[in-house]
Scaffold this motif. Structure first.
Motif, PDB file in Angstrom:
ATOM      1  N   ILE A 100      47.140  36.278 113.614  1.00  0.00           N
ATOM      2  CA  ILE A 100      46.786  37.491 113.182  1.00  0.00           C
ATOM      3  C   ILE A 100      47.353  37.978 111.746  1.00  0.00           C
ATOM      4  CG2 ILE A 100      47.138  40.068 113.412  1.00  0.00           C
ATOM      5  CD1 ILE A 100      47.666  39.684 116.530  1.00  0.00           C
ATOM      6  N   ALA A 101      46.483  38.308 110.751  1.00  0.00           N
ATOM      7  CA  ALA A 101      46.632  38.629 109.522  1.00  0.00           C
ATOM      8  C   ALA A 101      46.918  40.212 109.575  1.00  0.00           C
ATOM      9  CB  ALA A 101      45.554  38.477 108.598  1.00  0.00           C
ATOM     10  N   ALA A 102      48.211  40.628 108.982  1.00  0.00           N
ATOM     11  CA  ALA A 102      48.367  42.214 108.895  1.00  0.00           C
ATOM     12  C   ALA A 102      48.606  42.464 107.379  1.00  0.00           C
ATOM     13  CB  ALA A 102      49.683  42.659 110.017  1.00  0.00           C
ATOM     14  N   LEU A 103      47.922  43.300 107.323  1.00  0.00           N
ATOM     15  CA  LEU A 103      47.855  43.795 105.594  1.00  0.00           C
ATOM     16  C   LEU A 103      48.375  45.312 105.280  1.00  0.00           C
ATOM     17  CD1 LEU A 103      46.851  43.156 102.549  1.00  0.00           C
ATOM     18  CD2 LEU A 103      44.832  44.221 103.261  1.00  0.00           C
TER      19      LEU A 103
ATOM     20  N   GLY B  45      44.386  43.147 110.511  1.00  0.00           N
ATOM     21  CA  GLY B  45      44.917  44.498 111.164  1.00  0.00           C
ATOM     22  C   GLY B  45      45.321  45.296 109.571  1.00  0.00           C
ATOM     23  N   ILE B  46      44.925  46.293 109.139  1.00  0.00           N
ATOM     24  CA  ILE B  46      45.315  47.061 107.978  1.00  0.00           C
ATOM     25  C   ILE B  46      45.859  48.378 108.114  1.00  0.00           C
ATOM     26  CG2 ILE B  46      44.335  47.867 105.834  1.00  0.00           C
ATOM     27  CD1 ILE B  46      41.831  46.183 106.361  1.00  0.00           C
TER      28      ILE B  46
ATOM     29  N   ILE C 154      36.187  37.439 109.313  1.00  0.00           N
ATOM     30  CA  ILE C 154      37.288  37.619 109.949  1.00  0.00           C
ATOM     31  C   ILE C 154      37.155  38.981 110.659  1.00  0.00           C
ATOM     32  CG2 ILE C 154      39.638  38.256 109.851  1.00  0.00           C
ATOM     33  CD1 ILE C 154      39.613  36.205 107.403  1.00  0.00           C
ATOM     34  N   LYS C 155      37.447  39.065 111.745  1.00  0.00           N
ATOM     35  CA  LYS C 155      37.377  40.403 112.446  1.00  0.00           C
ATOM     36  C   LYS C 155      38.456  41.339 111.943  1.00  0.00           C
ATOM     37  CE  LYS C 155      36.461  43.474 115.877  1.00  0.00           C
ATOM     38  NZ  LYS C 155      35.216  44.162 115.829  1.00  0.00           N
ATOM     39  N   ILE C 156      37.918  42.653 111.667  1.00  0.00           N
ATOM     40  CA  ILE C 156      38.734  43.837 111.239  1.00  0.00           C
ATOM     41  C   ILE C 156      39.411  44.357 112.660  1.00  0.00           C
ATOM     42  CG2 ILE C 156      39.186  45.924 110.032  1.00  0.00           C
ATOM     43  CD1 ILE C 156      37.074  44.996 108.068  1.00  0.00           C
ATOM     44  N   GLY C 157      40.425  44.120 112.800  1.00  0.00           N
ATOM     45  CA  GLY C 157      41.206  44.666 114.263  1.00  0.00           C
ATOM     46  C   GLY C 157      41.448  45.846 114.330  1.00  0.00           C
ATOM     47  N   CYS C 158      42.029  46.564 113.195  1.00  0.00           N
ATOM     48  CA  CYS C 158      42.247  47.933 113.115  1.00  0.00           C
ATOM     49  C   CYS C 158      42.449  48.406 111.600  1.00  0.00           C
ATOM     50  CB  CYS C 158      43.603  48.144 113.922  1.00  0.00           C
ATOM     51  SG  CYS C 158      45.120  47.914 112.979  1.00  0.00           S
TER      52      CYS C 158
ATOM     53  N   GLY D 261      53.178  47.018 112.627  1.00  0.00           N
ATOM     54  CA  GLY D 261      52.402  48.210 113.664  1.00  0.00           C
ATOM     55  C   GLY D 261      50.803  47.652 113.409  1.00  0.00           C
ATOM     56  N   ALA D 262      50.471  47.355 112.314  1.00  0.00           N
ATOM     57  CA  ALA D 262      48.860  47.025 111.986  1.00  0.00           C
ATOM     58  C   ALA D 262      48.747  45.956 112.813  1.00  0.00           C
ATOM     59  CB  ALA D 262      48.510  46.957 110.473  1.00  0.00           C
ATOM     60  N   GLY D 263      49.551  44.862 112.771  1.00  0.00           N
ATOM     61  CA  GLY D 263      49.501  43.701 113.508  1.00  0.00           C
ATOM     62  C   GLY D 263      49.297  43.915 114.949  1.00  0.00           C
ATOM     63  N   PHE D 264      50.325  44.805 115.570  1.00  0.00           N
ATOM     64  CA  PHE D 264      50.459  45.276 116.901  1.00  0.00           C
ATOM     65  C   PHE D 264      49.081  45.551 117.421  1.00  0.00           C
ATOM     66  CE2 PHE D 264      55.062  45.807 117.684  1.00  0.00           C
ATOM     67  CZ  PHE D 264      55.380  44.506 118.041  1.00  0.00           C
TER      68      PHE D 264
END
Length: 529
Positions: free
Chosen positions: A7-10, A79-80, A259-263, A469-472
């Motif tokens: 997971i990439a978290a930004l 996740g962003i 890439i899917k934007i997960g949140c 948290g964005a990754g979670f």
């Protein structure tokens, strides 16, 4: 064996952009950071160039994936989290922006804030709301009875731009203008909404919307009274969506792979997820550029009388659920924390912020010196944005360590003020404060916070909980983890600061003296022009 999931978290913060690459055990296998270049074109103006920001965001993601020794195709989702109340406007046909990002630290609308807060319209609203509250006991009217416009809200900064930007006004007349906080613009760019013959929804996540000042968290709608009062055209506004919404994909042409934007979630709500503050009464404090105290108020939107801010913490739905989980929080903010540390460093009080805790501990007290951290005024419960920063109580015996200690104490004192507000306004019983952010690495500040509040202060092993948290949340949304119990098992605490009852009275004595010092600096800019 199952293939590893990455997971990439930004997190796009006020001063720093961070991207972490996590595996499904939340172990960081790659990371990258870039600085946000803040612009100060005029006194009080704090802006960000959108093209420069965009390039830095893409560079950060690319470098994080490279650091993890992965390919973009290995990333299951992105996740962003973003800073809130920073906004921009642009043309929906061309994507061209009408101005730079106007950040939440910008005070160009300060005169408008003062004018409106003292206006007959706002005073009448207070009176009507107070009457309706007495009749209905509705917390929504209680909130209206103490409504106060603030520079950190988007409302009057947007009103200022509408009054002063002719290109924007022409687009409003032609119905091609779009308004968005940073999350909305970023979704538009990542999905390449400015491409010809490509329709992309104009959307924004609910946590960022609820921090604008003209979104009503009680009714969960844009506040019509505010739109009319401040000449904000509803056609400009994005559709408000949940944090579990299907945000689509990053366009393949941007990163070389879809890439899917997960949140998408506001930074303080993301930090609540990273802290696992899932239950009513859970409290966390982020010590970053500013200090943000957030208390989970459950399914009730809290109406504050001391200037705490009621917000939507998140609205989220798992695929198998039939209804949304809507959670609220109340927030208190001190806008100057990391910025105070940076100032102290630039001023020459220390060369490395990591040294400041040890320096402060070389003296037993501040020798009567107090520092007022009000570069952006003083928020709740003081609520005086004309207050000034300053040192008071200097003596011939004062040395560098006394001043460093006074600066660090002021950070903990401001958080203690916010905590006292929550005690006065809620019926919660607290036992733990969870802290994150760069300044949470400072042992002196964390220990003093524990001593002042008489609560255990838990410091995460990961100071960047907005990123985590964005990754979670992204991982939950795409099925990397089953439920929040998985996240609780993955949460790690690096250190717990235990209150020392024997010095509580001494700490409170210093705290009360510091509050007297704050009173000396209140209203300074009303008196001195």
């Amino acid at each position: 064996m199952a293939r590893p999931q990455y997971i990439a978290a930004l997190d796009v913060g006020t001063t720093t952009i961070r991207c972490f690459i996590y595996n499904d055990s939340v172990i960081t296998i790659g990371s990258a950071t870039e600085q946000v270049h803040l612009l100060y074109p005029k006194p009080g103006f704090v802006e960000i160039d959108p093209d420069q920001l965009w390039n830095s965001i893409i560079k950060t993601i690319e470098n994080a994936v490279k650091d993890a020794k992965l390919e973009m195709s290995d990333i299951i989702c992105l996740g962003i989290s973003t800073q809130r109340s920073t906004f921009i406007t642009w043309d929906k046909q061309t994507g061209q922006t009408f101005h730079n990002f106007i950040t939440w630290k910008d005070i160009r609308a300060d005169k408008l804030v003062k004018k409106w807060n003292s206006s007959c319209i706002i005073k009448t609203m207070h009176g009507v709301s107070r009457f309706l509250y007495l009749m209905t006991r509705s917390s929504r009217f209680l909130a209206g009875s103490v409504l106060k416009l603030m520079n950190t809200q988007t409302t009057l900064r947007l009103h200022w731009v509408i009054k002063n930007n002719e290109r924007l006004n022409e687009a409003i007349r032609n119905k091609t203008a779009m308004f968005g906080t940073l999350d909305s613009w970023l979704l538009y760019r990542l999905r390449k909404g400015y491409s010809q013959n490509k329709y992309v929804e104009h959307i924004s996540d609910i946590t960022s919307c609820s921090a604008t000042g003209f979104y009503d968290p009680f009714s969960l709608n844009w506040a019509d009274w505010a739109l009319k009062l401040f000449s904000i055209n509803k056609d400009m506004l994005p559709r408000v969506v949940d944090n579990s919404y299907d945000f689509g994909y990053v366009d393949k042409s941007i990163l070389g792979h879809e890439i899917k934007i997960g949140c998408m979630i506001g930074d303080q709500s993301a930090s609540m997820w990273g802290s696992c503050c899932f239950n009513r009464g859970d409290v966390k404090v982020t010590l970053g550029t500013g200090s943000f105290l957030n208390v989970n108020t459950g399914q009730k939107c809290h109406a504050s009388v001391h200037g705490l801010y009621p917000l939507v913490a998140w609205r989220w739905r798992k695929k198998e659920q039939k209804s949304d989980e809507l959670m609220y929080c109340v927030e208190g903010a001190s806008n100057d924390t990391g910025s105070i540390i940076k100032w102290a460093q630039d001023f020459g009080l220390f060369t490395d912020p990591a040294e400041s805790s040890d320096i402060a501990n070389t003296v037993d007290n501040t020798d009567g010196v107090y520092f007022v951290p009000a570069f952006s005024g003083l928020g709740a419960p003081v609520n005086d944005y004309q207050a000034a920063s300053g040192l008071i109580g200097l003596r011939p015996s004062t040395n560098n360590a006394h001043i460093v200690r006074a600066v660090l104490e002021s950070i903990a004192f401001r958080v203690a003020q916010l905590y006292t507000c929550t005690l006065n306004e809620t019926d919660f019983t607290f036992s733990v404060i969870r802290v994150d952010g760069g300044v949470s690495r400072n042992d002196f500040v964390c220990q003093l916070l524990a001593d002042l509040t008489r609560l255990h202060v838990e410091r995460s092993d990961n100071p960047e909980l907005s990123v985590l948290g964005a990754g979670f949340l992204a991982g939950l949304n795409v099925g990397v983890w089953k439920d929040r119990n998985d996240l609780l098992r993955l949460r790690k605490v690096e250190k717990v600061f235990v209150p020392r009852p024997e010095i509580n009275s001494k700490c409170l004595e210093s705290f009360r003296a510091w509050e007297k010092a704050c009173n000396r600096f209140k209203g300074w800019y009303n008196e001195v022009k």
